[in-house]
Motif scaffolding. Sequence first.
Motif, PDB file in Angstrom:
ATOM      1  N   ILE A  51       0.901  -1.026   0.166  1.00  0.00           N
ATOM      2  CA  ILE A  51      -0.008   0.053  -0.015  1.00  0.00           C
ATOM      3  C   ILE A  51       0.892   1.161  -0.090  1.00  0.00           C
ATOM      4  O   ILE A  51       1.845   1.370   0.686  1.00  0.00           O
ATOM      5  CB  ILE A  51      -0.913  -0.137   1.352  1.00  0.00           C
ATOM      6  CG1 ILE A  51      -2.084  -1.320   1.211  1.00  0.00           C
ATOM      7  CG2 ILE A  51      -1.601   1.457   1.660  1.00  0.00           C
ATOM      8  CD1 ILE A  51      -3.005  -1.210   2.148  1.00  0.00           C
ATOM      9  N   VAL A  52       0.510   2.213  -0.693  1.00  0.00           N
ATOM     10  CA  VAL A  52       1.234   3.552  -0.791  1.00  0.00           C
ATOM     11  C   VAL A  52       0.418   4.588  -0.171  1.00  0.00           C
ATOM     12  O   VAL A  52      -0.694   4.685  -0.252  1.00  0.00           O
ATOM     13  CB  VAL A  52       1.404   3.839  -2.362  1.00  0.00           C
ATOM     14  CG1 VAL A  52       2.054   5.361  -2.496  1.00  0.00           C
ATOM     15  CG2 VAL A  52       2.298   2.999  -2.972  1.00  0.00           C
ATOM     16  N   ASP A  53       1.132   5.535   0.754  1.00  0.00           N
ATOM     17  CA  ASP A  53       0.597   6.570   1.079  1.00  0.00           C
ATOM     18  C   ASP A  53       1.691   7.796   1.184  1.00  0.00           C
ATOM     19  O   ASP A  53       2.773   7.639   0.662  1.00  0.00           O
ATOM     20  CB  ASP A  53      -0.140   6.543   2.606  1.00  0.00           C
ATOM     21  CG  ASP A  53       1.223   6.336   3.559  1.00  0.00           C
ATOM     22  OD1 ASP A  53       0.725   6.070   4.700  1.00  0.00           O
ATOM     23  OD2 ASP A  53       2.043   6.184   3.260  1.00  0.00           O
ATOM     24  N   VAL A 103      -5.739  13.897   5.858  1.00  0.00           N
ATOM     25  CA  VAL A 103      -6.079  14.237   6.975  1.00  0.00           C
ATOM     26  C   VAL A 103      -5.011  15.049   7.521  1.00  0.00           C
ATOM     27  O   VAL A 103      -3.988  14.856   7.860  1.00  0.00           O
ATOM     28  CB  VAL A 103      -6.417  12.972   7.761  1.00  0.00           C
ATOM     29  CG1 VAL A 103      -6.859  13.561   9.364  1.00  0.00           C
ATOM     30  CG2 VAL A 103      -7.530  12.269   7.227  1.00  0.00           C
ATOM     31  N   SER A 125      -2.024  11.107   3.893  1.00  0.00           N
ATOM     32  CA  SER A 125      -2.803  10.892   2.772  1.00  0.00           C
ATOM     33  C   SER A 125      -3.940   9.745   3.144  1.00  0.00           C
ATOM     34  O   SER A 125      -3.924   9.013   4.093  1.00  0.00           O
ATOM     35  CB  SER A 125      -2.264  10.521   1.412  1.00  0.00           C
ATOM     36  OG  SER A 125      -1.485   9.367   1.539  1.00  0.00           O
ATOM     37  N   THR A 126      -5.062  10.132   2.573  1.00  0.00           N
ATOM     38  CA  THR A 126      -6.104   9.121   2.311  1.00  0.00           C
ATOM     39  C   THR A 126      -6.583   9.078   0.790  1.00  0.00           C
ATOM     40  O   THR A 126      -7.242   9.746   0.377  1.00  0.00           O
ATOM     41  CB  THR A 126      -7.330   9.299   3.308  1.00  0.00           C
ATOM     42  OG1 THR A 126      -8.255   8.289   3.319  1.00  0.00           O
ATOM     43  CG2 THR A 126      -8.044  10.933   3.077  1.00  0.00           C
ATOM     44  N   GLY A 127      -6.537   7.913   0.341  1.00  0.00           N
ATOM     45  CA  GLY A 127      -6.771   7.503  -1.244  1.00  0.00           C
ATOM     46  C   GLY A 127      -5.736   7.754  -2.138  1.00  0.00           C
ATOM     47  O   GLY A 127      -4.506   8.106  -1.606  1.00  0.00           O
ATOM     48  N   PRO A 128      -6.020   7.964  -3.263  1.00  0.00           N
ATOM     49  CA  PRO A 128      -5.019   8.251  -4.401  1.00  0.00           C
ATOM     50  C   PRO A 128      -4.263   9.351  -4.278  1.00  0.00           C
ATOM     51  O   PRO A 128      -4.349  10.502  -3.612  1.00  0.00           O
ATOM     52  CB  PRO A 128      -5.678   8.292  -5.639  1.00  0.00           C
ATOM     53  CG  PRO A 128      -7.125   7.541  -5.457  1.00  0.00           C
ATOM     54  CD  PRO A 128      -7.434   7.632  -3.872  1.00  0.00           C
TER      55      PRO A 128
ATOM     56  N   SER B  37      -8.142   1.588   5.606  1.00  0.00           N
ATOM     57  CA  SER B  37      -7.983   0.927   4.300  1.00  0.00           C
ATOM     58  C   SER B  37      -8.595  -0.219   4.388  1.00  0.00           C
ATOM     59  O   SER B  37      -8.703  -1.236   5.257  1.00  0.00           O
ATOM     60  CB  SER B  37      -6.287   0.700   4.434  1.00  0.00           C
ATOM     61  OG  SER B  37      -5.464   1.868   4.651  1.00  0.00           O
ATOM     62  N   TYR B  44      -4.248   2.223  -2.356  1.00  0.00           N
ATOM     63  CA  TYR B  44      -3.761   3.397  -1.504  1.00  0.00           C
ATOM     64  C   TYR B  44      -4.318   3.187  -0.114  1.00  0.00           C
ATOM     65  O   TYR B  44      -5.404   2.951   0.120  1.00  0.00           O
ATOM     66  CB  TYR B  44      -4.133   4.835  -2.104  1.00  0.00           C
ATOM     67  CG  TYR B  44      -3.632   5.107  -3.523  1.00  0.00           C
ATOM     68  CD1 TYR B  44      -4.379   4.377  -4.779  1.00  0.00           C
ATOM     69  CD2 TYR B  44      -2.309   5.619  -3.415  1.00  0.00           C
ATOM     70  CE1 TYR B  44      -3.653   4.772  -6.092  1.00  0.00           C
ATOM     71  CE2 TYR B  44      -1.923   5.953  -4.764  1.00  0.00           C
ATOM     72  CZ  TYR B  44      -2.330   5.646  -5.859  1.00  0.00           C
ATOM     73  OH  TYR B  44      -1.688   5.936  -6.978  1.00  0.00           O
ATOM     74  N   ARG B  45      -3.639   4.033   0.939  1.00  0.00           N
ATOM     75  CA  ARG B  45      -4.117   3.875   2.309  1.00  0.00           C
ATOM     76  C   ARG B  45      -5.167   4.898   2.527  1.00  0.00           C
ATOM     77  O   ARG B  45      -5.202   6.043   1.773  1.00  0.00           O
ATOM     78  CB  ARG B  45      -2.930   4.351   3.235  1.00  0.00           C
ATOM     79  CG  ARG B  45      -3.293   3.885   4.715  1.00  0.00           C
ATOM     80  CD  ARG B  45      -1.878   3.985   5.689  1.00  0.00           C
ATOM     81  NE  ARG B  45      -0.960   3.062   5.101  1.00  0.00           N
ATOM     82  CZ  ARG B  45      -0.904   1.688   5.387  1.00  0.00           C
ATOM     83  NH1 ARG B  45      -1.841   1.070   5.906  1.00  0.00           N
ATOM     84  NH2 ARG B  45       0.365   0.949   4.770  1.00  0.00           N
ATOM     85  N   ALA B  46      -6.307   4.578   3.227  1.00  0.00           N
ATOM     86  CA  ALA B  46      -7.179   5.488   3.563  1.00  0.00           C
ATOM     87  C   ALA B  46      -7.323   5.613   5.087  1.00  0.00           C
ATOM     88  O   ALA B  46      -6.951   4.884   5.687  1.00  0.00           O
ATOM     89  CB  ALA B  46      -8.563   4.631   2.913  1.00  0.00           C
ATOM     90  N   ARG B  47      -7.643   6.797   5.536  1.00  0.00           N
ATOM     91  CA  ARG B  47      -7.650   7.342   6.692  1.00  0.00           C
ATOM     92  C   ARG B  47      -8.754   8.292   7.120  1.00  0.00           C
ATOM     93  O   ARG B  47      -9.396   8.873   6.065  1.00  0.00           O
ATOM     94  CB  ARG B  47      -6.454   8.152   7.185  1.00  0.00           C
ATOM     95  CG  ARG B  47      -5.078   7.177   6.908  1.00  0.00           C
ATOM     96  CD  ARG B  47      -3.696   8.213   7.316  1.00  0.00           C
ATOM     97  NE  ARG B  47      -2.653   7.437   7.440  1.00  0.00           N
ATOM     98  CZ  ARG B  47      -1.928   7.326   6.652  1.00  0.00           C
ATOM     99  NH1 ARG B  47      -1.877   7.860   5.381  1.00  0.00           N
ATOM    100  NH2 ARG B  47      -0.833   6.694   6.907  1.00  0.00           N
TER     101      ARG B  47
END
Lengths: 133, 133
Positions: A51-53, A103, A125-128, B37, B44-47
């Motif tokens: 996973i990338v952030d 965030v 980050s959150t998402g792409p 996530s 991609y990481r989600a927060r």
Amino acid sequence: MGTTIQGNGGDCTLPNAFVAKLSVWSADINVSIADVTAFDSAGYLENRPCIVDITGSAAGTAQSGGAGPVSVATLAATFAVANVKGIITLTAATGKAYSFTAVVYNINMGRPENGKMDISFNFASTGPIDQTW
Amino acid sequence: MALVTIQGDGGNVTAANFTGKLQAWSASLSFGLIDTSGFDDQGYRAREPLLCGMSGSATGTLITETAPFSNAALQTPLVPATLTCAIVLTATGGCTYSFTANISRCSIVRPYDGKGTVTFNFMSTGRITEAWV
């Protein structure tokens, strides 16, 4: 060879809830790594990207005469949690930027009796992540 | 009104029951962070943000007239309610953060020469109010 990026020209825009005279940004594009080493790895570690952030901070000087570092609407009687998430754009040079939803999870402030009030915003980050280069 | 960087004279910090000739404050306004996530986040990481709180410190010089730590607290038995107090962090006139906080530490240093210093660490409980002009 390429043209190095230096001198005047960088920028950083934070979600509207956050205001300061920013002068520097830093960021890490993180790739989580999974260890997939197994019996048949012939003695070598094997890893795979997952996973990338992007995490980082933007720093500068606090300002008076306008909105505060955190919007009053955010620090309302009920904390407006949605306000601390929004789009961040990190610009290295004209046309070279990263843009992503993030965030803002921490704001560090320091006010000495002399000198300037430093402030920094930490984000994750959150998402792409969009890279324009 | 034009934006003006905050520096020089004009800052302040007040914390009822805890005393010193204070000369600097620093604080972190945190919004929390949780990883949300999932399989559908396309790599991609989600927060999401969580809860809002402010922690920090105020530092200065010991004074002879008043003890640095609340005398009302250091009774037998301890009076813990006096360790909670109102704090106001002033960046410049009209630009403040106000909140109720618990004093988590009072650090005192007295060298044989030089001045005695005191540092109070605090953490907010409840709402944080920003006033900014």
